[in-house]
Design a protein around this motif. Structure first.
Motif, PDB file in Angstrom:
ATOM      1  N   MET A 293       0.874  -1.180   0.000  1.00  0.00           N
ATOM      2  CA  MET A 293       0.000   0.000   0.000  1.00  0.00           C
ATOM      3  C   MET A 293       0.904   1.220   0.000  1.00  0.00           C
ATOM      4  SD  MET A 293      -3.224   1.092   0.497  1.00  0.00           S
ATOM      5  CE  MET A 293      -4.196  -0.155   1.341  1.00  0.00           C
TER       6      MET A 293
ATOM      7  N   ILE B 169      -3.138   3.649   5.713  1.00  0.00           N
ATOM      8  CA  ILE B 169      -2.474   2.941   6.825  1.00  0.00           C
ATOM      9  C   ILE B 169      -3.413   1.932   7.504  1.00  0.00           C
ATOM     10  CG2 ILE B 169      -1.201   3.207   8.987  1.00  0.00           C
ATOM     11  CD1 ILE B 169      -0.276   5.979   8.001  1.00  0.00           C
TER      12      ILE B 169
ATOM     13  N   ALA C  39      -4.064  -0.981   5.162  1.00  0.00           N
ATOM     14  CA  ALA C  39      -2.957  -1.941   5.108  1.00  0.00           C
ATOM     15  C   ALA C  39      -3.022  -2.878   6.315  1.00  0.00           C
ATOM     16  CB  ALA C  39      -1.621  -1.209   5.066  1.00  0.00           C
TER      17      ALA C  39
ATOM     18  N   THR D 142       2.797  -7.740   4.461  1.00  0.00           N
ATOM     19  CA  THR D 142       2.046  -6.535   4.103  1.00  0.00           C
ATOM     20  C   THR D 142       2.870  -5.329   4.516  1.00  0.00           C
ATOM     21  OG1 THR D 142      -0.048  -7.685   4.421  1.00  0.00           O
ATOM     22  CG2 THR D 142      -0.129  -5.279   4.350  1.00  0.00           C
TER      23      THR D 142
ATOM     24  N   CYS E 277       3.250  -1.031   4.269  1.00  0.00           N
ATOM     25  CA  CYS E 277       2.538   0.210   4.029  1.00  0.00           C
ATOM     26  C   CYS E 277       3.516   1.380   4.024  1.00  0.00           C
ATOM     27  CB  CYS E 277       1.512   0.404   5.146  1.00  0.00           C
ATOM     28  SG  CYS E 277       0.546   1.887   4.931  1.00  0.00           S
TER      29      CYS E 277
END
Lengths: 323, 320
Positions: free
Chosen positions: B60, B118, B121, B137, B139
């Motif tokens: 992200m 944020i 994510a 993951t 961000c």
């Protein structure tokens, strides 16, 4: 069997949690407290903290987490304590959930359900009594449900969870203790379409959510006078079910819209405009509206009652239109 | 350690740099419109972190995300076509420079509301954990995002709920034109993360090797502990905030000083000094990058406009 609106919401949630292991509920006080309105009492013990997540007071944060979890393959149900607090999460709802599909050219799906309590009438003052569901209906990319009956409160969640787009469900606080006779299983009827709750020919009364029972009450009074009022329960505020509205207007030629939201720039204004655009020559009288008076909701009981449409006002208004 | 060799790391930074330079040119030619935020100067961060990302990992990013998209597998062709507004673009021309998306590459934008990505994510990371999927993951956000409530709410919940998310703060010292020292009472960003009990580290974001080493430590921690980790990358954007920025808020000397730390120049120098690359190889890389970007421009030019009849598509999955 008899069921309350609260029990219906509870059953809807229970069914959702049991049907799909990827469904989880996140929100303030949904777990240990048992839900602000006792809808989820005992759920934490039954489903555990991973599926019944007590969130800190972080509306924008946990709504955003819901969006991400939905994109990542889970089926979150975000509970926001009241519509007023949903404004803290507005950025996530409008700047992301509603538009991610479009902004990504159709690639990203946000199958998220957000539930919240709405409406006035409990002397909770100006910061706990808003009716913003019509305002949310302004936004393309989300769908808006406003269950007004026990049966709808029971069944709409399962449809919302099957929808590939974000669905907001507005549960009216005044309805929680109302009860209805319902069948053993939830009714199979899409909540995204309006329903004629009472048919009639004297006037079309269009409403939704917390105002439905008042409208039905008013219609009953006219029944005694031999005048049949048709009552349409919108159920879904976006997309609006034009067909059901126009069909009724073309048949009855007179319309009253009862909306708990403020009048200026409201859902009632939208419906009125659509009728004007599509049924102008079918009308025998101007489309009339009864809405929340244009003040923040006051605390004092008599003032609050005066600010929100009541059955006697609806009756008076109908009399004026059909006289 | 890194999934990529040193030459590829250099190549990737050069690809971002050249694509961004070309974007600036295309913007002055009015081929690209709207807001355009360039990543020039910050390449080591994206190139370093993304060198550790696999196709199944979630990324992200922000509105300064062209480089991140490129290194997550979105082609330069699709990126430029998007900025041209063509239907062949990675968001079918609906997004533009700030909203690059690619679901097949698990690149989730392209978010132009500061800090808004944020919590999303964190949701992606939570889903991966619950579904027992093998995904990182990550961000990205700027230090300006750390003044937003969404950042603080997410840091708190990520640690509270043991969400395996890597927070990557690209600290380029300015939130548009507002310097960190003029916007934050606590300028030590690692301390902010520590306030939520989130393990954190600070990284020289101009040094790709350090970026990779410290990111690897963070990813190992996240995998092992199933908890979040915060990295601050100290970096600098050499260009203005966007194409509209007259840069009244910083002086030329400061910019010149940072340009001496250019992540591409220093890494090139390092590789040459260690005989890990030759001048000839660098020339070849330059030509390779130029070819990729020129082909992307042609692709974008030759792209088509989506018919206006389709305007109301992509609002809902099924047309209403």
């Amino acid at each position: 069997m008899k069921m309350t609106y609260r029990e219906a919401l509870r059953e809807g949630l229970k069914n959702a949690l049991e049907e799909n292991p990827n469904v989880f509920l996140v929100g303030e006080d949904v777990g240990a407290y048992g839900g602000t309105y006792a809808v989820t009492k005992g759920f934490l013990e039954t489903y555990g903290p991973e599926r019944i997540m007590d969130a800190p007071l972080s509306e924008v944060g946990f709504t955003g987490i819901g969006i991400g979890a939905a994109m990542g393959g889970l089926r979150p149900i975000v509970e926001i304590m009241t519509v007023n607090f949903s404004l803290l999460a507005l950025d996530q709802i409008i700047n992301s959930a509603a538009i991610l599909r479009h902004m990504s050219g159709g690639q990203i799906s946000v199958p998220l359900v957000i539930r919240m309590t709405t409406g006035g009438g409990r002397q909770l003052g100006a910061q706990h009594s808003h009716s913003f569901e019509g305002w949310y209906a302004h936004i393309p990319g989300i769908k808006i449900l406003a269950p007004a009956t026990v049966e709808d409160a029971r069944s709409c969640l399962s449809y919302a969870l099957k929808d590939p787009d974000p669905v907001l469900i507005f549960e009216h606080a005044l309805l929680l203790n109302t009860s209805e006779e319902v069948g053993e299983l939830p009714e199979i009827r899409s909540p995204f379409k309006a329903v004629v709750r009472k048919s009639g020919t004297a006037l079309t009364l269009i409403t939704y959510g917390g105002m439905l029972n008042r409208c039905l009450e008013a219609a009953k009074e006219f029944e005694k006078l031999g005048k049949e009022i048709e009552v349409i329960d919108l159920r879904c505020l976006r997309p609006l079910d034009n067909e059901t509205i126009f069909q009724s207007v073309k048949k009855n030629h007179r319309v009253l819209i009862v909306d708990e939201g403020w009048k200026s720039g409201s859902l009632s204004a939208e419906i009125s405009a659509r009728i004007m655009e599509n049924c102008f020559f079918d009308l025998d009288a101007p489309v009339e509206r009864l809405c929340r008076r244009e003040v923040p909701i006051p605390y004092a009981r008599h003032l609050e009652l005066a600010a929100i449409p009541q059955a006697d006002e609806i009756i008076k208004k109908i009399q004026e239109i059909i006289k | 350690m890194a999934l990529l060799d040193h030459v590829t790391l250099l190549l990737n930074m050069m690809r971002i740099r050249r694509m961004e330079e070309v974007c600036a040119e295309l913007y002055t030619q009015e081929k690209i419109r709207g807001f355009l935020h360039l990543y020039i100067g910050e390449e080591a961060v994206a190139a370093g972190v993304l060198s550790l990302m696999r196709p199944q990992d979630n990324v992200m990013a922000t509105y300064r995300e062209h480089g991140h998209a490129l290194l997550k597998g979105v082609s330069a062709k699709q990126i430029l076509a998007e900025m041209f507004g063509k239907v062949e673009g990675c968001s079918h021309g609906r997004g533009g420079s700030m909203h690059l998306f690619s679901s097949v590459n698990r690149f989730f934008g392209g978010n132009a509301i500061v800090a808004s990505g944020i919590p999303q994510a964190a949701g992606l990371a939570l889903a991966a954990k619950r579904l027992k999927e093998d995904r990182h993951t990550v961000c990205f956000f700027g230090e300006g995002a750390m003044a937003e409530g969404a950042f603080h709410e997410t840091m708190n919940m990520a640690e509270l709920w043991k969400i395996p998310l890597l927070f990557c703060c690209e600290n380029n010292l300015y939130a548009m034109g507002t310097a960190l020292k003029r916007s934050q009472s606590q300028m030590d960003l690692v301390k902010k993360a520590n306030a939520y009990n989130v393990t954190a580290n600070s990284v020289d974001g101009m040094n790709i090797i350090e970026v990779i080493e410290k990111t690897q430590i963070a990813l190992d921690f996240i995998k092992r502990e199933q908890r979040p980790y915060f990295l601050e990358f100290k970096t600098y954007r050499f260009r203005p905030h966007s194409m509209f920025d007259p840069e009244l808020y910083r002086n030329k000397e400061e910019v010149m000083n940072w340009k001496e730390k250019c992540p591409i120049l220093t890494f090139k120098g390092h590789l040459l000094q260690k005989n890990m690359i030759s001048e000839l190889q660098i020339q070849e890389l330059t030509l390779k990058v130029e070819k990729e970007i020129q082909e992307a421009i042609i692709f974008a030019e030759q792209g088509t406009w989506e018919p206006i009849e389709d305007l109301e598509k992509h609002v809902y999955e099924n047309d209403l």
